[in-house]
Design an enzyme around this catalytic site. Structure first.
Site, mmCIF file in Angstrom:
data_model
loop_
_atom_site.group_PDB
_atom_site.id
_atom_site.type_symbol
_atom_site.label_atom_id
_atom_site.label_comp_id
_atom_site.label_asym_id
_atom_site.label_seq_id
_atom_site.Cartn_x
_atom_site.Cartn_y
_atom_site.Cartn_z
ATOM 1 N N SER A 83 0.841 -1.196 0.000
ATOM 2 C CA SER A 83 0.000 0.000 0.000
ATOM 3 C C SER A 83 0.875 1.245 0.000
ATOM 4 O O SER A 83 2.036 1.221 0.448
ATOM 5 C CB SER A 83 -0.998 0.031 1.160
ATOM 6 N N TYR A 99 -1.034 0.942 11.117
ATOM 7 C CA TYR A 99 -1.013 0.583 9.708
ATOM 8 C C TYR A 99 0.159 1.248 9.001
ATOM 9 O O TYR A 99 0.930 0.593 8.282
ATOM 10 C CB TYR A 99 -2.333 1.002 9.058
ATOM 11 N N LYS A 132 3.292 -0.926 7.566
ATOM 12 C CA LYS A 132 3.451 -0.959 6.118
ATOM 13 C C LYS A 132 4.810 -0.397 5.701
ATOM 14 O O LYS A 132 5.400 -0.841 4.706
ATOM 15 C CB LYS A 132 2.308 -0.207 5.429
#
Length: 276
Positions: free
Chosen positions: A155, A168, A172
C-alpha cells in the site's frame, strides 16, 4: 461511501491484455484472496494462465474465489508460524512448486499512541512478520532453483503514511523495508521482489477508514481489478515498486526531497479532517 460494499465477485479478466506477462503454468499462492485486491489478483493470474492457490481466513470466501478461478482453496491463517507453514505445505502439495507468492493479506488497525497493544501486535504480525515467515520457508527452494517471485501488497501507506492509523502506517513501512531488503539481498540469485503500493482501492478495508479515508483515499480510489492488472504488468516488467495511482511517485519523491514541506502539507490535511 455508503457503508460496506460486497466484493465484486465474477470480475472478468477474459478481455484484459496480459500480453508479455508470461504467467502461463505459474504456480501461484495469493493470501487474503477471499475478496478485494487478493481476489482480483487470483482472478487476474488465473486469466493469465496461472495455477492459483487461494488463501483467506474466511473459508467460504476462499472456496468461492477458487471455484470461480479454477483454483485450489487453502483457507486459514497466513500470518502466524503454524498457519504460514500449513499454507505453504498445502500449496506445494497441490502445485508441486510455488513460483509466485502474493503476500496480500493485511489489516488496517486505526488510532495512534492510543491504539491498544493488541492492535499494534495484530498489525505487526499480519503486516510484517507474515512476510518474514513466508520468505523463510520459500527462499531455500527458490535459491536452489535460481528463480522465485514474491509480491508484497504494501500500500502507498508504506511509501507515504496514513493519517488516522499509526499501526497501519508504521507496519506498512516495515513491510516495504523488508521487501527492499529481500530484493537487495537475493536479486542476483534469481529472486524477483515487487511491492504493490496502491492508494485508495474500493474494498471493505477502505470502507473502514472513516473520515481519513474519505479525505485521503476515496476521491481517487480505483477498483481491485485495476490494482491487480497493474500488479501483473509491473511483475512482467520486473518493477520493484508497482504504483497503480499515477500521483504516488511524485508524492514519494516530495516526501524524500522536501520532507518539511511534505509534512506541513500532511498536517494541513489532518487539520481539515479534524475540522469536519
Amino acid at each position: 461511501m455508503s457503508g460496506p460494499r460486497p466484493d465484486p465477485a465474477g470480475t472478468d479478466f477474459a478481455g484484459t491484455d496480459f500480453a508479455g506477462t508470461d504467467f502461463a503454468g505459474t504456480g501461484a499462492v495469493v493470501t487474503g484472496a477471499g475478496r478485494g485486491i487478493g481476489a482480483a489478483l487470483a482472478r487476474a493470474l488465473a486469466a493469465a494462465g496461472a495455477r492459483v492457490v487461494v488463501n483467506d481466513l474466511d473459508a467460504d470466501a476462499a472456496r468461492a474465489v477458487a471455484a470461480e478461478t479454477g483454483g485450489h482453496a487453502v483457507p486459514g491463517d497466513a500470518a502466524g508460524e503454524d498457519g504460514v507453514a500449513a499454507l505453504i505445505g498445502a500449496a506445494r502439495d497441490h502445485l508441486g512448486a510455488i513460483d509466485l507468492y502474493c503476500a496480500n493479506a493485511g489489516v488496517a488497525t486505526t488510532g495512534g499512541p492510543d491504539a491498544g497493544p493488541d492492535a499494534w501486535e495484530l498489525a505487526w504480525q499480519v503486516n510484517v512478520l507474515a512476510h518474514v515467515r513466508a520468505s523463510r520457508l520459500l527462499l531455500p527452494d527458490w535459491l536452489e532453483r535460481g528463480t522465485g517471485r514474491y509480491l508484497a501488497t504494501v500500500s502507498a501507506a508504506g511509501l507515504l503514511t496514513m493519517l488516522g492509523s499509526a499501526p497501519y502506517a508504521v507496519t506498512k513501512h516495515g513491510a516495504l523495508a523488508y521487501a527492499e531488503w529481500l530484493s537487495a539481498t537475493y536479486r542476483h540469485r534469481g529472486l524477483k521482489v515487487h511491492a504493490l503500493c496502491p492508494q485508495g482501492v474500493r474494498t471493505r478495508m477502505l470502507d473502514g477508514t472513516g473520515a481519513h479515508g474519505q479525505v485521503l483515499l476515496a476521491p481517487t480510489a480505483i477498483e481491485p481489478a485495476e490494482a491487480a492488472a497493474a500488479a501483473l504488468r509491473g511483475m512482467a516488467a520486473d518493477e520493484f515498486l508497482i504504483l497503480p495511482h499515477p500521483g504516488t511517485a511524485g508524492q514519494y519523491a516530495a516526501r524524500a526531497t522536501t520532507p518539511d514541506r511534505w509534512l506541513r502539507g500532511m498536517n494541513r490535511l489532518q487539520q481539515e479532517i479534524e475540522a469536519r
